[in-house]
Design a protein around this motif. Structure first.
Motif, short mmCIF file in Angstrom:
data_model
loop_
_atom_site.label_atom_id
_atom_site.label_comp_id
_atom_site.label_asym_id
_atom_site.label_seq_id
_atom_site.Cartn_x
_atom_site.Cartn_y
_atom_site.Cartn_z
N GLU A 231 -0.88 -7.95 -7.83
CA GLU A 231 -0.29 -8.00 -9.17
C GLU A 231 0.97 -8.85 -9.17
OE1 GLU A 231 1.70 -4.57 -11.73
OE2 GLU A 231 -0.46 -4.23 -11.47
N LEU A 232 1.84 -8.63 -8.19
CA LEU A 232 3.06 -9.43 -8.08
C LEU A 232 2.75 -10.90 -7.85
CD1 LEU A 232 5.32 -7.14 -5.88
CD2 LEU A 232 5.80 -7.88 -8.21
N GLN A 233 1.77 -11.17 -7.01
CA GLN A 233 1.41 -12.56 -6.73
C GLN A 233 0.85 -13.24 -7.97
OE1 GLN A 233 -1.13 -11.83 -3.33
NE2 GLN A 233 0.44 -12.59 -1.92
N THR A 234 0.06 -12.52 -8.75
CA THR A 234 -0.49 -13.08 -9.99
C THR A 234 0.64 -13.41 -10.96
OG1 THR A 234 -2.56 -11.88 -9.71
CG2 THR A 234 -2.03 -12.63 -11.94
N GLU A 235 1.57 -12.48 -11.11
CA GLU A 235 2.72 -12.72 -12.00
C GLU A 235 3.54 -13.91 -11.52
OE1 GLU A 235 4.97 -9.10 -12.17
OE2 GLU A 235 3.34 -7.99 -13.14
N ARG A 236 3.78 -13.99 -10.20
CA ARG A 236 4.56 -15.10 -9.65
C ARG A 236 3.86 -16.43 -9.90
NH1 ARG A 236 3.63 -17.45 -5.04
NH2 ARG A 236 2.71 -15.62 -4.03
N ARG A 237 2.56 -16.48 -9.67
CA ARG A 237 1.81 -17.72 -9.86
C ARG A 237 1.77 -18.13 -11.32
NH1 ARG A 237 -2.12 -15.31 -5.63
NH2 ARG A 237 -1.30 -16.25 -3.73
N GLU B 267 -3.32 0.80 -2.59
CA GLU B 267 -2.31 0.71 -3.64
C GLU B 267 -1.31 -0.41 -3.35
OE1 GLU B 267 -0.12 1.39 -7.10
OE2 GLU B 267 -2.19 1.86 -6.54
N SER B 268 -0.90 -0.55 -2.10
CA SER B 268 0.01 -1.63 -1.74
C SER B 268 -0.63 -2.99 -1.97
CB SER B 268 0.44 -1.51 -0.28
OG SER B 268 1.23 -0.37 -0.09
N LEU B 269 -1.90 -3.12 -1.62
CA LEU B 269 -2.62 -4.38 -1.88
C LEU B 269 -2.71 -4.67 -3.37
CD1 LEU B 269 -5.50 -4.31 0.75
CD2 LEU B 269 -3.75 -6.08 0.49
N ARG B 270 -2.98 -3.63 -4.17
CA ARG B 270 -3.07 -3.81 -5.62
C ARG B 270 -1.73 -4.30 -6.18
NH1 ARG B 270 -1.39 -1.92 -9.99
NH2 ARG B 270 -0.34 -0.13 -9.09
N GLN B 271 -0.64 -3.65 -5.75
CA GLN B 271 0.67 -4.05 -6.22
C GLN B 271 1.03 -5.45 -5.75
OE1 GLN B 271 2.75 -0.53 -4.73
NE2 GLN B 271 3.16 0.08 -6.84
N LEU B 272 0.69 -5.77 -4.52
CA LEU B 272 0.95 -7.11 -3.99
C LEU B 272 0.20 -8.15 -4.81
CD1 LEU B 272 2.00 -9.13 -1.88
CD2 LEU B 272 0.02 -8.52 -0.46
N GLU C 66 7.04 -8.96 -2.20
CA GLU C 66 5.66 -9.20 -1.74
C GLU C 66 5.55 -8.95 -0.24
OE1 GLU C 66 4.31 -13.08 -2.89
OE2 GLU C 66 4.60 -12.70 -5.02
N ARG C 67 6.55 -9.42 0.52
CA ARG C 67 6.52 -9.21 1.96
C ARG C 67 6.61 -7.72 2.30
NH1 ARG C 67 9.17 -14.15 1.75
NH2 ARG C 67 11.25 -13.26 1.72
N GLN C 68 7.34 -6.97 1.51
CA GLN C 68 7.45 -5.53 1.75
C GLN C 68 6.09 -4.84 1.56
OE1 GLN C 68 10.30 -3.84 2.82
NE2 GLN C 68 8.79 -2.24 3.18
N PHE C 69 5.38 -5.20 0.49
CA PHE C 69 4.05 -4.63 0.29
C PHE C 69 3.09 -5.08 1.39
CE2 PHE C 69 5.38 -4.02 -4.24
CZ PHE C 69 5.19 -2.64 -4.26
N ALA C 70 3.19 -6.33 1.80
CA ALA C 70 2.34 -6.84 2.87
C ALA C 70 2.64 -6.11 4.19
CB ALA C 70 2.52 -8.35 3.03
N VAL D 222 0.64 -9.96 7.57
CA VAL D 222 1.56 -10.39 6.50
C VAL D 222 1.32 -11.85 6.15
CG1 VAL D 222 4.00 -10.77 5.93
CG2 VAL D 222 3.30 -8.63 7.03
N ASP D 223 1.16 -12.70 7.16
CA ASP D 223 0.91 -14.12 6.90
C ASP D 223 -0.40 -14.33 6.15
OD1 ASP D 223 3.28 -14.69 8.19
OD2 ASP D 223 2.34 -15.49 10.01
N SER D 224 -1.42 -13.56 6.50
CA SER D 224 -2.73 -13.73 5.85
C SER D 224 -2.69 -13.31 4.39
CB SER D 224 -3.80 -12.94 6.60
OG SER D 224 -3.67 -11.55 6.35
N LEU D 225 -1.73 -12.46 4.03
CA LEU D 225 -1.62 -12.00 2.65
C LEU D 225 -0.78 -12.94 1.78
CD1 LEU D 225 -1.28 -8.17 3.30
CD2 LEU D 225 -3.25 -9.39 2.36
N ASP D 226 -0.25 -14.00 2.37
CA ASP D 226 0.47 -15.05 1.64
C ASP D 226 1.61 -14.48 0.79
OD1 ASP D 226 1.02 -17.69 0.90
OD2 ASP D 226 -0.22 -17.52 -0.90
#
Length: 173
Positions: A151-157, A144-149, A68-72, A58-62
């Protein structure tokens, strides 16, 4: 009709487990390998090892937000199960050396190991196929979880960058 009536009467007498210990035990009744269960960590596995493993993933997936933590966490859980599949496969192949699959003479230990693994696979190929199917499903879920994560991280950034640009513009004015 008589059997149905008897079944209904019997069902009225049965209420299942009532104590917390009994409920916990009965919740594990259908658990065989834990590859598709809600339970991620089997009773025979080390919870501390799982928690350290999951935290590292989870930590490595930032992951920064709860979603985001749920997907990680899903990625970590799936990887834990994939590791269990690999361990089960290794165990199944290793058991062949102590069972009928390994009972033959061979001049070379390397050839004996390869032949024993082949016999173990042949003798229990359905189980190996099932493990492969579980592993494929877990990999798809993880992907799929990584893809969604991501995507969420890109939107957040992008949102954070927009907010920062707006703040800089306000500061300059």
């Amino acid at each position: 009709p008589a059997q149905s009536a008897a079944n209904r009467l019997n069902a009225e007498k049965s209420h299942g487990a009532t104590s917390p210990q009994g409920k916990a035990r009965s919740a594990m009744n259908a658990l065989r390998h834990g590859l598709t269960a809600r339970v991620v960590v089997l009773p025979t596995e080390d919870m501390d090892a799982y928690q350290a493993f999951a935290k590292e993933i989870v930590d490595s997936l930032d992951a920064q937000t709860p979603v985001e933590r749920q997907f990680a966490q899903t990625v970590a859980d799936n990887q834990w199960r994939i590791n269990r599949i690999r361990s089960i496969e290794d165990g199944m192949l290793g058991m062949g050396h102590f069972e009928a699959a390994g009972n033959f003479d061979c001049p070379s230990s390397e050839i004996h190991a390869a032949m024993t693994a082949a016999r173990a696979f042949r003798d229990d190929s359905k189980s190996f196929v099932n493990l492969s199917i579980y592993e494929q499903r877990l990999h798809r879920s993880m992907k799929e979880s990584l893809r969604q994560l991501r995507e969420l991280q890109t939107e957040r950034r992008e949102h954070e960058k927009t907010e920062m640009d707006d703040a800089i513009r306000v500061l300059k004015t």
